[in-house]
Write a protein that holds these residues in place. Structure first.
Motif, PDB file in Angstrom:
ATOM      1  N   VAL A   1       0.871  -1.176   0.000  1.00  0.00           N
ATOM      2  CA  VAL A   1       0.000   0.000   0.000  1.00  0.00           C
ATOM      3  C   VAL A   1       0.904   1.222   0.000  1.00  0.00           C
ATOM      4  O   VAL A   1       1.837   1.312   0.807  1.00  0.00           O
ATOM      5  N   GLY A   2       0.658   2.164  -0.905  1.00  0.00           N
ATOM      6  CA  GLY A   2       1.561   3.303  -0.989  1.00  0.00           C
ATOM      7  C   GLY A   2       0.930   4.551  -1.557  1.00  0.00           C
ATOM      8  O   GLY A   2      -0.249   4.576  -1.938  1.00  0.00           O
ATOM      9  N   GLY A   3       1.728   5.599  -1.602  1.00  0.00           N
ATOM     10  CA  GLY A   3       1.317   6.862  -2.180  1.00  0.00           C
ATOM     11  C   GLY A   3       2.487   7.528  -2.872  1.00  0.00           C
ATOM     12  O   GLY A   3       3.652   7.305  -2.502  1.00  0.00           O
ATOM     13  N   ALA A   4       2.204   8.327  -3.899  1.00  0.00           N
ATOM     14  CA  ALA A   4       3.236   9.073  -4.626  1.00  0.00           C
ATOM     15  C   ALA A   4       2.705  10.464  -4.933  1.00  0.00           C
ATOM     16  O   ALA A   4       1.589  10.605  -5.455  1.00  0.00           O
ATOM     17  N   VAL A   5       3.494  11.479  -4.597  1.00  0.00           N
ATOM     18  CA  VAL A   5       3.109  12.873  -4.850  1.00  0.00           C
ATOM     19  C   VAL A   5       4.236  13.532  -5.641  1.00  0.00           C
ATOM     20  O   VAL A   5       5.195  14.056  -5.067  1.00  0.00           O
ATOM     21  N   PRO A   6       4.173  13.499  -6.970  1.00  0.00           N
ATOM     22  CA  PRO A   6       5.248  14.090  -7.778  1.00  0.00           C
ATOM     23  C   PRO A   6       5.196  15.611  -7.770  1.00  0.00           C
ATOM     24  O   PRO A   6       4.125  16.211  -7.909  1.00  0.00           O
ATOM     25  N   GLN A   7       6.350  16.211  -7.598  1.00  0.00           N
ATOM     26  CA  GLN A   7       6.493  17.666  -7.686  1.00  0.00           C
ATOM     27  C   GLN A   7       7.770  17.955  -8.458  1.00  0.00           C
ATOM     28  O   GLN A   7       8.821  17.414  -8.136  1.00  0.00           O
ATOM     29  N   GLY A   8       7.678  18.823  -9.459  1.00  0.00           N
ATOM     30  CA  GLY A   8       8.850  19.088 -10.278  1.00  0.00           C
ATOM     31  C   GLY A   8       9.112  17.941 -11.234  1.00  0.00           C
ATOM     32  O   GLY A   8       8.248  17.549 -12.018  1.00  0.00           O
ATOM     33  N   ALA A   9      10.301  17.347 -11.149  1.00  0.00           N
ATOM     34  CA  ALA A   9      10.668  16.260 -12.053  1.00  0.00           C
ATOM     35  C   ALA A   9       9.809  15.028 -11.794  1.00  0.00           C
ATOM     36  O   ALA A   9       9.236  14.852 -10.722  1.00  0.00           O
ATOM     37  N   ALA A  10       9.746  14.170 -12.807  1.00  0.00           N
ATOM     38  CA  ALA A  10       8.989  12.924 -12.666  1.00  0.00           C
ATOM     39  C   ALA A  10       9.551  12.096 -11.513  1.00  0.00           C
ATOM     40  O   ALA A  10      10.757  12.075 -11.257  1.00  0.00           O
ATOM     41  N   LEU A  11       8.664  11.400 -10.813  1.00  0.00           N
ATOM     42  CA  LEU A  11       9.017  10.620  -9.636  1.00  0.00           C
ATOM     43  C   LEU A  11       9.011   9.142 -10.012  1.00  0.00           C
ATOM     44  O   LEU A  11       7.975   8.595 -10.399  1.00  0.00           O
ATOM     45  N   PRO A  12      10.142   8.447  -9.926  1.00  0.00           N
ATOM     46  CA  PRO A  12      10.193   7.054 -10.373  1.00  0.00           C
ATOM     47  C   PRO A  12       9.644   6.090  -9.321  1.00  0.00           C
ATOM     48  O   PRO A  12       9.716   6.345  -8.117  1.00  0.00           O
ATOM     49  N   LEU A  13       9.111   4.972  -9.783  1.00  0.00           N
ATOM     50  CA  LEU A  13       8.730   3.870  -8.908  1.00  0.00           C
ATOM     51  C   LEU A  13       9.935   2.945  -8.813  1.00  0.00           C
ATOM     52  O   LEU A  13      10.262   2.220  -9.760  1.00  0.00           O
ATOM     53  N   GLU A  14      10.609   2.961  -7.666  1.00  0.00           N
ATOM     54  CA  GLU A  14      11.849   2.217  -7.492  1.00  0.00           C
ATOM     55  C   GLU A  14      11.571   0.855  -6.849  1.00  0.00           C
ATOM     56  O   GLU A  14      10.695   0.726  -5.995  1.00  0.00           O
ATOM     57  N   ASN A  29      -5.738   8.082  -8.729  1.00  0.00           N
ATOM     58  CA  ASN A  29      -5.393   9.476  -8.481  1.00  0.00           C
ATOM     59  C   ASN A  29      -6.486  10.134  -7.646  1.00  0.00           C
ATOM     60  O   ASN A  29      -7.640  10.193  -8.054  1.00  0.00           O
ATOM     61  N   ILE A  30      -6.124  10.642  -6.452  1.00  0.00           N
ATOM     62  CA  ILE A  30      -7.093  11.348  -5.629  1.00  0.00           C
ATOM     63  C   ILE A  30      -6.742  12.833  -5.506  1.00  0.00           C
ATOM     64  O   ILE A  30      -7.333  13.541  -4.690  1.00  0.00           O
ATOM     65  N   GLY A  31      -5.797  13.309  -6.328  1.00  0.00           N
ATOM     66  CA  GLY A  31      -5.374  14.701  -6.264  1.00  0.00           C
ATOM     67  C   GLY A  31      -5.623  15.440  -7.565  1.00  0.00           C
ATOM     68  O   GLY A  31      -6.598  15.178  -8.284  1.00  0.00           O
ATOM     69  N   GLY A  32      -4.725  16.378  -7.906  1.00  0.00           N
ATOM     70  CA  GLY A  32      -4.829  17.115  -9.151  1.00  0.00           C
ATOM     71  C   GLY A  32      -4.457  16.248 -10.343  1.00  0.00           C
ATOM     72  O   GLY A  32      -4.022  15.103 -10.191  1.00  0.00           O
ATOM     73  N   ALA A  33      -4.629  16.807 -11.528  1.00  0.00           N
ATOM     74  CA  ALA A  33      -4.333  16.051 -12.744  1.00  0.00           C
ATOM     75  C   ALA A  33      -2.865  15.635 -12.772  1.00  0.00           C
ATOM     76  O   ALA A  33      -1.979  16.355 -12.307  1.00  0.00           O
ATOM     77  N   GLY A  34      -2.621  14.447 -13.311  1.00  0.00           N
ATOM     78  CA  GLY A  34      -1.258  13.954 -13.390  1.00  0.00           C
ATOM     79  C   GLY A  34      -1.135  12.890 -14.444  1.00  0.00           C
ATOM     80  O   GLY A  34      -2.078  12.598 -15.184  1.00  0.00           O
ATOM     81  N   SER A  35       0.037  12.297 -14.525  1.00  0.00           N
ATOM     82  CA  SER A  35       0.277  11.267 -15.532  1.00  0.00           C
ATOM     83  C   SER A  35       1.180  10.184 -14.959  1.00  0.00           C
ATOM     84  O   SER A  35       1.966  10.423 -14.042  1.00  0.00           O
ATOM     85  N   VAL A  36       1.034   8.999 -15.528  1.00  0.00           N
ATOM     86  CA  VAL A  36       1.873   7.859 -15.180  1.00  0.00           C
ATOM     87  C   VAL A  36       2.467   7.317 -16.475  1.00  0.00           C
ATOM     88  O   VAL A  36       1.740   7.067 -17.441  1.00  0.00           O
ATOM     89  N   PRO A  62      -0.741  19.233  -6.977  1.00  0.00           N
ATOM     90  CA  PRO A  62      -0.108  17.996  -7.435  1.00  0.00           C
ATOM     91  C   PRO A  62      -1.066  16.809  -7.450  1.00  0.00           C
ATOM     92  O   PRO A  62      -2.051  16.766  -6.700  1.00  0.00           O
ATOM     93  N   ALA A  63      -0.771  15.874  -8.317  1.00  0.00           N
ATOM     94  CA  ALA A  63      -1.470  14.599  -8.282  1.00  0.00           C
ATOM     95  C   ALA A  63      -1.116  13.882  -6.982  1.00  0.00           C
ATOM     96  O   ALA A  63      -0.035  14.060  -6.423  1.00  0.00           O
ATOM     97  N   LYS A  64      -2.054  13.074  -6.508  1.00  0.00           N
ATOM     98  CA  LYS A  64      -1.815  12.202  -5.365  1.00  0.00           C
ATOM     99  C   LYS A  64      -2.189  10.800  -5.807  1.00  0.00           C
ATOM    100  O   LYS A  64      -3.366  10.467  -5.922  1.00  0.00           O
ATOM    101  N   PHE A  65      -1.172   9.999  -6.092  1.00  0.00           N
ATOM    102  CA  PHE A  65      -1.402   8.659  -6.616  1.00  0.00           C
ATOM    103  C   PHE A  65      -1.389   7.650  -5.462  1.00  0.00           C
ATOM    104  O   PHE A  65      -0.383   7.520  -4.746  1.00  0.00           O
TER     105      PHE A  65
END
Length: 283
Positions: free
Chosen positions: A54-67, A87-94, A128-131
């Motif tokens: 179970v996780g969350g990702a909030v990208p800001q600026g550069a793309a945030l990698p899934l490591e 996505n429960i936040g603003g518009a974003g992309s994966v 920001p998107a909240k994934f």
């Protein structure tokens, strides 16, 4: 293994006898998950309930990698796993496998086993998107699929009289997108309604995780857990998650209406495979 963009922890499985003896702090330490959505970070909790992450990702600026993390034991995060992103936040992309998928609020993306070069981005760093991330082990590869909230299977249930008027959005179901074991959906309670999953049930063949969101800052949800004759509760704030073992009920009542995302992994993807618990049997 270096994880410059990722924080992760793990949770061992707890049996019902041990849970019945726990106080508030112990219950929260073992079943409650907060700090999922940290700016510029991927936050992951590896659980020993059907190996769900179970996780969350909030990208800001550069793309945030899934490591990849040590707990997966693989070079890439999805070498032996599947992933659902909501996505429960603003518009974003994966981006995955060189293809970019645009997600508005409440859209969901399924990524099958073997997907590589997964990363997250926000359209506007001011909003920001909240994934929300849900991953389980997989045994075969299914195609990647984007499911918009308008395309989910919708069921309207409950009533104002019982304070549980709600809409259920099934992202993954038998007639739709295929997965190995992940089943995910969202429930939105109408204004004036506060109860979810009453009458309650258990399903020993699969675990479940809840993410409560769209909850005002000053509001709370009282999440009920435990065996039907030995219930406990956890107080949940906005954008916090809770783990529900197969032996536990999972129900809640809020101080206002709210939404929650439910996700399951285990032996059976059949929604009706549950053991109902009549209200009169709860203790």
């Amino acid at each position: 293994m270096d994880h410059p963009h990722t924080d992760y922890t793990s949770r061992f499985a707890i049996d019902p006898v041990a849970a019945a003896s726990m106080g508030t702090d112990e219950l929260r330490h073992n079943f409650h998950i907060d700090d999922l959505f940290q700016p510029g970070r991927v936050s992951l909790t590896y659980t020993h309930y059907d190996r769900m992450i179970v996780g969350g990702a909030v990208p800001q600026g550069a793309a945030l990698p899934l490591e990849a993390i040590k707990a997966t034991g693989t070079r890439n995060f999805l070498d032996r796993r599947e992933l659902i992103i909501v996505n429960i936040g603003g518009a974003g992309s994966v981006t995955a496998n060189g293809e970019t998928h645009q997600l508005q609020a409440r859209d969901m993306l399924y990524l099958g086993m073997g997907s590589t070069d997964v990363s997250f981005a926000s359209a506007d760093t001011g909003q920001p998107a909240k994934f929300y991330l849900l991953s389980a082990p997989a045994h075969q590869t299914h195609p990647n699929r984007l499911i918009r909230i308008g395309d989910a299977k919708r069921l309207d249930l409950g009533s104002k009289e019982t304070c549980n008027e709600r809409s259920i959005f099934q992202f993954i179901h038998a007639e739709g997108v295929k997965t190995c074991q992940l089943v995910v959906g969202m429930t939105q309670l109408a204004p004036g309604s506060v109860w979810n999953t009453i009458p309650c049930h258990v399903h020993d063949r699969r675990m479940e995780a809840y993410l409560y969101f769209d909850l005002p800052e000053t509001a709370r949800v009282f999440h009920f857990m435990g065996e039907p004759d030995e219930t406990r509760h956890l107080v949940m704030a906005n954008e916090e998650a809770v783990l529900s073992p197969g032996w536990s009920i999972h129900s809640g009542a809020g101080t206002s209406n709210y939404a929650f995302i439910w996700a399951m992994a285990g032996d059976n993807v059949d929604y009706t495979d549950v053991d109902p618990v009549p209200l009169g049997e709860l203790r």
